[in-house]
Design a protein around this motif. Sequence first.
Motif, PDB file in Angstrom:
ATOM      1  N   SER A 124       0.923  -1.417   0.125  1.00 49.05           N
ATOM      2  CA  SER A 124      -0.010   0.022  -0.056  1.00 49.05           C
ATOM      3  C   SER A 124       0.988   1.305   0.071  1.00 49.05           C
ATOM      4  O   SER A 124       0.306   2.367  -0.128  1.00 49.05           O
ATOM      5  N   ILE A 125       2.216   1.102   0.068  1.00 50.10           N
ATOM      6  CA  ILE A 125       3.235   2.167   0.186  1.00 50.10           C
ATOM      7  C   ILE A 125       3.960   2.312  -1.279  1.00 50.10           C
ATOM      8  O   ILE A 125       4.579   1.488  -1.491  1.00 50.10           O
ATOM      9  N   HIS A 126       3.902   3.601  -1.754  1.00 50.14           N
ATOM     10  CA  HIS A 126       4.687   3.599  -3.022  1.00 50.14           C
ATOM     11  C   HIS A 126       5.664   4.520  -2.918  1.00 50.14           C
ATOM     12  O   HIS A 126       6.416   4.621  -3.937  1.00 50.14           O
ATOM     13  N   GLY A 127       5.745   5.081  -2.008  1.00 54.27           N
ATOM     14  CA  GLY A 127       6.990   6.025  -1.748  1.00 54.27           C
ATOM     15  C   GLY A 127       7.445   6.030  -0.199  1.00 54.27           C
ATOM     16  O   GLY A 127       6.485   6.194   0.627  1.00 54.27           O
ATOM     17  N   ILE A 128       8.641   6.097   0.024  1.00 54.14           N
ATOM     18  CA  ILE A 128       9.232   6.519   1.258  1.00 54.14           C
ATOM     19  C   ILE A 128      10.142   7.422   1.425  1.00 54.14           C
ATOM     20  O   ILE A 128      10.908   7.784   0.672  1.00 54.14           O
TER      21      ILE A 128
ATOM     22  N   ALA B  41      13.557   0.879  -0.860  1.00 54.62           N
ATOM     23  CA  ALA B  41      13.841   0.172  -1.956  1.00 54.62           C
ATOM     24  C   ALA B  41      13.822   1.236  -3.144  1.00 54.62           C
ATOM     25  O   ALA B  41      13.136   2.370  -3.048  1.00 54.62           O
ATOM     26  N   THR B  42      14.565   0.946  -4.213  1.00 49.92           N
ATOM     27  CA  THR B  42      14.723   1.624  -5.306  1.00 49.92           C
ATOM     28  C   THR B  42      13.407   2.128  -5.987  1.00 49.92           C
ATOM     29  O   THR B  42      13.237   3.379  -6.493  1.00 49.92           O
ATOM     30  N   THR B  43      12.563   1.094  -5.976  1.00 50.52           N
ATOM     31  CA  THR B  43      11.115   1.452  -6.516  1.00 50.52           C
ATOM     32  C   THR B  43      10.427   2.456  -5.608  1.00 50.52           C
ATOM     33  O   THR B  43       9.270   3.022  -6.045  1.00 50.52           O
ATOM     34  N   LYS B  44      10.733   2.788  -4.516  1.00 50.92           N
ATOM     35  CA  LYS B  44      10.027   3.739  -3.463  1.00 50.92           C
ATOM     36  C   LYS B  44      10.884   4.842  -3.224  1.00 50.92           C
ATOM     37  O   LYS B  44      10.537   5.679  -2.252  1.00 50.92           O
ATOM     38  N   ASP B  45      11.977   5.212  -3.695  1.00 48.43           N
ATOM     39  CA  ASP B  45      13.078   6.202  -3.598  1.00 48.43           C
ATOM     40  C   ASP B  45      12.512   7.543  -3.916  1.00 48.43           C
ATOM     41  O   ASP B  45      12.983   8.013  -4.884  1.00 48.43           O
ATOM     42  N   VAL B  46      11.270   8.042  -3.618  1.00 47.68           N
ATOM     43  CA  VAL B  46      10.552   9.086  -4.099  1.00 47.68           C
ATOM     44  C   VAL B  46      11.236  10.528  -4.035  1.00 47.68           C
ATOM     45  O   VAL B  46      11.179  11.542  -4.782  1.00 47.68           O
ATOM     46  N   ASP B  47      12.139  10.433  -3.089  1.00 45.74           N
ATOM     47  CA  ASP B  47      13.096  11.584  -3.018  1.00 45.74           C
ATOM     48  C   ASP B  47      14.111  11.985  -3.953  1.00 45.74           C
ATOM     49  O   ASP B  47      14.763  12.711  -4.113  1.00 45.74           O
ATOM     50  N   GLY B  48      14.553  10.478  -4.673  1.00 47.36           N
ATOM     51  CA  GLY B  48      15.463  10.633  -5.506  1.00 47.36           C
ATOM     52  C   GLY B  48      16.906  10.736  -5.119  1.00 47.36           C
ATOM     53  O   GLY B  48      17.727  11.027  -5.653  1.00 47.36           O
ATOM     54  N   TYR B  49      17.188  10.357  -3.969  1.00 46.47           N
ATOM     55  CA  TYR B  49      18.641  10.532  -3.135  1.00 46.47           C
ATOM     56  C   TYR B  49      19.414   9.411  -3.445  1.00 46.47           C
ATOM     57  O   TYR B  49      20.490   9.490  -2.806  1.00 46.47           O
ATOM     58  N   SER B  50      18.987   8.370  -3.459  1.00 42.87           N
ATOM     59  CA  SER B  50      19.781   7.017  -3.595  1.00 42.87           C
ATOM     60  C   SER B  50      20.978   7.028  -4.850  1.00 42.87           C
ATOM     61  O   SER B  50      20.609   7.795  -5.698  1.00 42.87           O
ATOM     62  N   VAL B  51      21.758   6.158  -4.494  1.00 45.42           N
ATOM     63  CA  VAL B  51      22.864   6.214  -5.637  1.00 45.42           C
ATOM     64  C   VAL B  51      22.249   5.628  -6.919  1.00 45.42           C
ATOM     65  O   VAL B  51      22.696   5.867  -8.089  1.00 45.42           O
ATOM     66  N   GLN B  52      21.347   4.665  -6.801  1.00 44.19           N
ATOM     67  CA  GLN B  52      20.795   4.216  -7.917  1.00 44.19           C
ATOM     68  C   GLN B  52      20.089   5.352  -8.708  1.00 44.19           C
ATOM     69  O   GLN B  52      20.148   5.352  -9.865  1.00 44.19           O
ATOM     70  N   SER B  53      19.275   6.121  -7.685  1.00 40.74           N
ATOM     71  CA  SER B  53      18.416   7.267  -8.576  1.00 40.74           C
ATOM     72  C   SER B  53      19.449   8.138  -9.180  1.00 40.74           C
ATOM     73  O   SER B  53      19.193   8.501 -10.405  1.00 40.74           O
ATOM     74  N   ALA B  54      20.705   8.456  -8.372  1.00 46.29           N
ATOM     75  CA  ALA B  54      21.603   9.360  -8.930  1.00 46.29           C
ATOM     76  C   ALA B  54      22.052   8.916 -10.118  1.00 46.29           C
ATOM     77  O   ALA B  54      22.326   9.583 -11.202  1.00 46.29           O
TER      78      ALA B  54
END
Length: 295
Positions: free
Chosen positions: A90-94, A114-127
């Motif tokens: 039920s959670i799509h962003g953390i 989880a990369t699929t929930k990194d809505v801040d976009g701060y992870s190394v994967q998102s970067a």
Amino acid sequence: MSAHLIDGTALSRQIRAEVGQRAAALSARGVTPGLAVILVGDDPASAVYVRNKVKACAEHGLHSHLERHPATLPETELLARIRLLNDDPSIHGILVQMPLPRHIRPQRVIETIATTKDVDGYSVQSAGDLMAGLPGFRPCTPYGCIKLIEATGQPMAGKHAVVIGRSNTVGKPMALLLLQANATVTVCHSGTPDIGRHSRMADIVVVAVGRRNLLSADMVKPGAIVIDVGMNRNDEGKLCGDVDFAGVAPLAGWITPVPGGVGPMTITMLLVNTLESAERAAANLTSTAHTITST
Ligand code: NAP
């Protein structure tokens, strides 16, 4: 004032209305976009930011799950909480509100989401996705700045953009987003001698430093687009940006005010990222269901 004001409040309202419509359509299909917000400690500014995010969710058809923990929360317990939310459909962003107490390592926390929930976009994967030009979550503040520049109707392609500030959350992703839009990008920072030499040649200037009056009129090319990310207090205690607004506005082409410019866009893009995460999750559910029925 000759510059056109870029109204972040109005643009935000428009984007949030679209978010509301898409969230309602998704809810009608049985998936309500959900954002989990974790606050550790009792920093008053963080409490206000968190409250505003929860309120924005409620106003636009997203559900939110707010967790407040004492400043003494051990890092291991925080990571365990995040892992539970990673597994919660039920959670799509953390979002874990920064700054964290000193005993908690922020990057460790970010990398546990989880990369699929990194809505801040701060992870190394998102970067890395941003750097490689792959789809993924874009950090909310620079993403909002791009929307503000788009709102001027001026193309970014072929323009010279100067970004002042190189933080991982604002300056660097801002530079990459401008690059992706085919601007020619210069990044200035605390070690740049004579920033004005660069900014005077810029068609677009984005200032993200946190220092009042850092960008003065003599540093701006007439007609330029000026985006002020900074949040400071003036002598009267009022919110102000990094740009000498009174001096720069008469010669810029477009300018964002503070408040009412970049600020409202940051939470708006968080809603967009959460909604799009939920839309992807719903699409995956549909394709999984299709695979099950067709096997
Ligand atoms: P940050 O992490 O402190 O980074 C500031 C950057 O500015 C650093 O790269 C630093 O350079 C550079 N800098 C410092 N002094 C400088 C100088 N004299 N000349 C040129 N560059 C200088 O801050 P941030 O998180 O990026 O945030 C920047 C500002 O935006 C702050 O006022 C913050 O409150 C605001 N902000 C607003 C929003 C919003 O929603 N409106 C969101 C995020 C941030 P070095 O790397 O060389 O140290």
